[in-house]
Design an enzyme around this catalytic site. Sequence first.
Site, short mmCIF file in Angstrom:
data_model
loop_
_atom_site.label_atom_id
_atom_site.label_comp_id
_atom_site.label_asym_id
_atom_site.label_seq_id
_atom_site.Cartn_x
_atom_site.Cartn_y
_atom_site.Cartn_z
CG HIS A 30 -3.78 3.92 -0.51
ND1 HIS A 30 -3.20 3.18 -0.71
CD2 HIS A 30 -4.80 4.79 -1.89
CE1 HIS A 30 -2.87 3.26 -2.25
NE2 HIS A 30 -3.59 4.39 -2.96
CG ASP A 35 -1.72 0.43 1.48
OD1 ASP A 35 -1.67 2.22 1.18
OD2 ASP A 35 -3.21 1.66 2.11
CG HIS A 36 1.81 4.61 -3.11
ND1 HIS A 36 0.18 4.09 -3.70
CD2 HIS A 36 1.64 5.86 -3.11
CE1 HIS A 36 -0.10 5.09 -3.88
NE2 HIS A 36 0.60 5.89 -3.66
C1 BG6 Z 1 -3.96 5.09 -6.01
C2 BG6 Z 1 -5.20 5.48 -6.56
O1 BG6 Z 1 -3.26 4.04 -4.97
O2 BG6 Z 1 -2.89 6.22 -5.19
C3 BG6 Z 1 -5.03 6.75 -7.85
O3 BG6 Z 1 -5.22 4.07 -7.30
C4 BG6 Z 1 -4.49 7.88 -6.66
O4 BG6 Z 1 -5.89 7.31 -8.11
C5 BG6 Z 1 -3.36 7.54 -5.90
O5 BG6 Z 1 -4.33 8.66 -8.18
C6 BG6 Z 1 -2.58 9.16 -5.05
O6 BG6 Z 1 -1.57 8.25 -4.72
P1 BG6 Z 1 -0.44 9.86 -4.38
O7 BG6 Z 1 0.67 9.28 -3.99
O8 BG6 Z 1 -0.41 10.81 -4.96
O9 BG6 Z 1 -1.35 10.68 -3.00
#
Ligand code: BG6
Length: 488
Positions: free
Chosen positions: A242, A179-180
């Site tokens: 997230h 989960d990045h």
């Molecule tokens: C991803 C989603 O997991 O996270 C995207 O699939 C979203 O829709 C993105 O834009 C947002 O990530 P960050 O790191 O730009 O907040």
Amino acid sequence: MESMTFILFGATGDLAKRKIFPALYNLFLDQKMPDSISIIGLGRREMSDREFQNQVEQSLRTFSRRIDFDRTNLYKFLDAFRYSEFNAVNPEDYRKLLSLVKQRENERNIPENRMFYLSVAPEFFDLISLNIKESGLGSTKGWKRLIIEKPFGRDLESARELNTRLSEAFEEDEIYRIDHYLGKPMVQNLEALKFANPILQPLWNNQHIANIQITASEVVGVEERAGYYDQAGAIRDMFQNHMLQMLMMTAMNQPKKMNANEIRNEKRKIIESLRGLKKEDVSLHVVRGQYRSGEAYGMQLAGYTEEPGVNPTSKNDTFVAAKVMIDNENWQGVPFYIRTGKRMKIKSTRIVIEFKDSLKELYENKNEKIIPNLLIIEINPNENITLQLNHKNPLHDGKIEPVKINFSAEQKGVPEAYERLIFDAFRGDSTFFAHWKEVEMSWEWVQPILDAFKENLLPLHLYEAGSNGPDAAESLLKADGFKWWLDE
Ligand code: BG6
């Protein structure tokens, strides 16, 4: 660090180019790579090793946060890469892969430590993991690990099915679910902010905190992902994973020790204590929105249903806000307001902690307004911590006014989320990966919302592209006497 083979399924895809290759390269520049590594990219297209290495190099030049133009060094990095044409449904391709893996293990003197990274469409997760087992790729004398990306299923049932299949080939402690958001420095920092600061730690509970607001707003719309997004919506794309991960990280109690098991234990206690919703009551706690056309960022923006690839009658959610209660001793009575949306006013992921105004009465008769103390944790795109206090402003006749104390983290040279997470997976540290229990319980909590959306039990509020989302999201807080902070 132990030598290993890194097998990348989906090596010609977007994520590989944008994130995975640059992450590996930056780890290489920082000398955070295993002693010896063999990297095998797999994709549908026919390609020579040299062509693949050129593609990797191209991706570094386009997406890496830095590049070292020393050819010898770059060559050393690229030399670890090999390519194999691969069709996930063909068992023969797994056997071919196994012999390539073994050949490279011999050439590079690598024990049978194998990391399988599935950067592919989710419908292939179980098929690939099963074949890893059946082909013998997973029968290693060393360790094996599986990295998968979200989405882990599309509802509770499919997530459980997927997990059952994966666990036929891998043990839970061999599965690294990315989960990045858990790789973002400020999310990782939450734990230190709370527990390494004795001036904050005693305040982190319902005695002192009035409410907590977690926002992830984006300016982008659906982009070119209509096929996926129109089926997923904000609830599956951001909220179930997230947003709930950030909630767990914010609310978790102090672990007995700072290790993966204990931290995950505490996170699990939070997700277990979320007050459950009934499908019929979802509309009281959740707001569903979709962007309509609007003018923002100096442009005329199309509404969601006018976007290419989106069903013109789609009722898909591009915005979700929810009020969440945690039924445990620490948080009883403290609402957590969570919202996420596309095509909002600004790109900002942040957590705002609003403290109780216990001294408000002291100043009331002086006709002065005391603004609550806020702790603002900015996660993305800037990393910042701001404490909002009250002070007497000598320039305004000593009136009480808010003042902000800001701690900016050094942004330059900070490793990206994928660098941190891949490095952790190399070392076998799963602290910042989603455990199955967290994933399962998140789906369990979200399931009545999915059902209510599907059955249209709550209105779909349209909001103007470039706004802060629908008014109904304001009302969610207003009903409790609060407001979203920083929405000006
Ligand atoms: C991803 C989603 O997991 O996270 C995207 O699939 C979203 O829709 C993105 O834009 C947002 O990530 P960050 O790191 O730009 O907040």
